[in-house]
Design a protein around this motif. Sequence first.
Motif, short mmCIF file in Angstrom:
data_model
loop_
_atom_site.label_atom_id
_atom_site.label_comp_id
_atom_site.label_asym_id
_atom_site.label_seq_id
_atom_site.Cartn_x
_atom_site.Cartn_y
_atom_site.Cartn_z
N ALA A 343 0.85 -1.20 0.00
CA ALA A 343 0.00 0.00 0.00
C ALA A 343 0.88 1.25 0.00
O ALA A 343 0.64 2.20 -0.75
N GLY A 344 1.91 1.24 0.84
CA GLY A 344 2.83 2.38 0.90
C GLY A 344 3.54 2.60 -0.42
O GLY A 344 3.65 3.72 -0.93
N ALA A 346 2.58 1.57 -3.36
CA ALA A 346 1.61 1.96 -4.40
C ALA A 346 1.37 3.47 -4.34
O ALA A 346 1.30 4.15 -5.37
N TRP A 347 1.25 3.99 -3.13
CA TRP A 347 1.06 5.44 -2.98
C TRP A 347 2.28 6.20 -3.50
O TRP A 347 2.16 7.17 -4.25
N LEU A 348 3.45 5.74 -3.12
CA LEU A 348 4.67 6.42 -3.56
C LEU A 348 4.79 6.36 -5.08
O LEU A 348 5.21 7.32 -5.73
N ALA A 349 4.40 5.23 -5.65
CA ALA A 349 4.52 5.07 -7.11
C ALA A 349 3.61 6.05 -7.86
O ALA A 349 3.96 6.51 -8.94
N VAL A 350 2.45 6.36 -7.28
CA VAL A 350 1.54 7.26 -8.00
C VAL A 350 1.81 8.73 -7.67
O VAL A 350 1.23 9.62 -8.28
N THR A 351 2.67 8.98 -6.70
CA THR A 351 2.94 10.37 -6.31
C THR A 351 4.36 10.81 -6.63
O THR A 351 4.69 11.98 -6.50
N SER A 352 5.22 9.88 -7.01
CA SER A 352 6.62 10.25 -7.22
C SER A 352 7.20 9.46 -8.39
O SER A 352 7.02 8.25 -8.48
N HIS A 355 9.63 6.37 -7.62
CA HIS A 355 9.19 5.09 -7.08
C HIS A 355 8.41 4.30 -8.11
O HIS A 355 7.76 4.86 -8.99
N GLU A 356 8.43 3.01 -7.96
CA GLU A 356 7.57 2.14 -8.78
C GLU A 356 7.40 0.83 -8.00
O GLU A 356 8.16 0.52 -7.08
N LEU A 357 6.37 0.10 -8.37
CA LEU A 357 6.08 -1.16 -7.68
C LEU A 357 5.47 -2.15 -8.67
O LEU A 357 4.59 -1.79 -9.44
#
Lengths: 480, 377
Positions: A343-344, A346-352, A355-357
């Motif tokens: 979850a963490g 995923a949030w970072l991936a869509v905001t930065s 990051h990717e997941l």
Amino acid sequence: MTHLISWMPPGLSSLALASVTVEAGGQPRWSCQVPTEAGWRELGQRLRAGRERLLKMPVTEIVDVIDRCAQKWCDRSFGPRRAARDAAVEATGFSAEAVERSFDVELRNYRAPSLLATLRRELGTQAALDGFVPSSELSGATMAIGPGVVLAVLTGNVPALPALPIVRSLLVKSAVVAKVASGEPTFASRFVETLVNEDARLSDALAVTYWGRDDDATVEAALAQADAVIAYGGQEACAAIRARIRPHQKYIEHGHKLSVCLLSAEYVRAVGREEVARRLAVDASMFNQHACIAPQAVVVEGDAAEAKAVGQALAEAMKAYAEACPLGEMDIADQAAQQVFAAGQAWLAVTSDAHELWSSTNFEWTVSVAPVLTPRHWLGHRTMQVVPVANLDGAMDWVIPLGPFLQNVGLGASGERMRSLGERLARAGACRICEPGRMAEPSMMWKHDGMSCVAELVRWCDVEMHTAASDAVRPEGREG
Amino acid sequence: MTISYADPFVGQLFERMGALIEADNGEDDDDELEGSAITLAADLDELARVNLPEIGRYWARTRLGQGLPDAAFRQGRTYLFADEPPARTFRTSGTSGAARGVAHYSRRGLELMRASILAGARRFMLPGLTRPAVIRLVPEETAAPDMVMAHGMELIASSFGDPGTSASVVGSSGLDLKVLSSRLDHAVAEERPVLMIGGSFAFVHACEAFEARGQSWRLPAGSRIVDAGGFKGRSRSVGASQLHQWFERYFGVPQTQCVNLFGMTELASQLYDAAPNDEAEPLSYDEVDPEGRRPKGGRATIRPIVRDASTMAPISRGRGLLEVRDLAILDRPHVVLTGDWGLASKRGVAVVGRVTRGERRGCSLTLDALAGKEARA
């Protein structure tokens, strides 16, 4: 009917052993014979008698017994191996194929050429274990003597790992008591049974048992019989054993460690991103990443886009690996940790953009990209973090703080960078450097945790300053 | 196109949220109220989706409506109103090398949070008490302006407490036991009931100190103790049952008058123990964990949800991941995946510890050992 996880020399008196039930998940799972207080003294005597028998065997014969045993265990259709595999699946939650692959890479190390090479590397010559051998430096002779009884305190994180301290002990002609871990207590007794079936002369030199972590009385009774202790475990478990070691006892500790992979841009170019990813997937997936030699993260020389490209390729490779060799079952606490982590991320991936997941729906594997190395996010269970760095030398700023825990580095580099980075990693604390893709298969010769684990067990006796020094050497050991 | 803070839709949301907080009677079976809550939640989701497109992408990657994880508050933007500067910002304490979480509040958001805090306090802390001495085991708000617990507890003290006897007993060098002792002495002498509120660990510290000094009080009848949170980031934890025994021993407050509160910097409302563990209706084994942590009830404003750790589907019984829906949050997505374990039962959800990786034995490192060694940007 619960499976018996212990092994005892035959014919111990009826009062020497108590039968206990070992639980897993609050349920009775296995039965085990544990020596009573008096039984430990009787077992100690038997083990010392068994060790006397080992001393009479040339080390090459002991190597031969282990080799024959390993040959059988390297065959996936060998009955005891199949039974051990099924039991390990049940105990660890690993998939059957994940256990098989662990067995494959662990057990092939115990073939004769590997064992003899290990003795040569660590002792100079295996013959020193049989008697005095000439030493030109001394103008005399020298001989290596293993401890009488070794106590091996094992862990259950890597299927088949218990064979390692048993084999190392036998190589120096020591009897051994293996204390198995509740995480995977079934392998050791089956392996020992095969050894004894190969050569009955080993029967009094081997014991396998179990006790709970709070059973101080049994620990003390077991330690009282040991001349050397090999301990695997976490920091607390190792510290508890270390505190009980007596001055006369040798002590070899294999505590917590972690591993990483570093990739230079030239290496990725030369090998190709897909092949590099395939190699990383093998390193990260073997033992379900539970071993200290498995990388938790890979530092990629390049920018965030390059890290994402490697991450994408790695995700594909992890997926392919999982299709051929599934992870297995994960306990509920680890599943929860994966969910919170995902979850963490995923949030970072869509905001930065940094990051990717990628992950499979059931967390068979997970690959994340982050701008900095984040050990907090290294969850095991085939979870890899990919981190970019402009220049691979800069990765040392992250690696150096890991130093006391650093074990294995998969170093994708060559030429001058291989030398300079290799030296820096060695000085930082790394104990092994290998090519990506080979991290999960250290040889028996490797100095595990930076130690000569066979040589550390022995005591040496030198003959020098003696006109008859050469007489100490057995006729078959004399030169010419 | 985002929704402006000045947009009537936001104004209406604010009014509806305020009305919900006001109407929330704390009961779990008011269908009309719950219906309003569900509609409100959908509208808040819509606001979040428009003003924070990342939330839609997050849901696409996870599942629709899934709560924001604590990582979201440490990095990136969660505040919904680019055209309205935050009126107030609270920060988490930060644990094991991680960055601190941030929660911004607009003027309206702050007002809703205050209303929700007071409504909760009225319902769960104040019954039977009139102008108690509110003794806070947290710093003054001026000393810790970004600590949400300091803000909330001072708000409760100033709204409901007796001005002459209420006080914070935490100074610049921590819990001031001398001041605490004298405040308790004073309340006993005045026969004024006490409402002691503070972090759970501060209470442990106080009880251990009083044990060493041989001090104890019989606080006036009706006194109540509310401890907040648990032992996240602390070197050790003390079970709820143990804590309640200490409260009775050192303060003379029976466990039926002891309440645990669950709050987070990321939330505007708090969850409270649903039922005292009294003899009339004792909690059963599936409602309370071995450490005595009791279920916390939901209400229209704030509702705990437990998700199955494997499938993330909501479950009504058993252990899973705790998510909290808080309809007093206007300024951020209003559902938070807390990172705690929840134990769901008929009377609510007990919060039973932080989610951490399972115990791993062996040579592979458990990363607590690396706390403090983490690479930083």
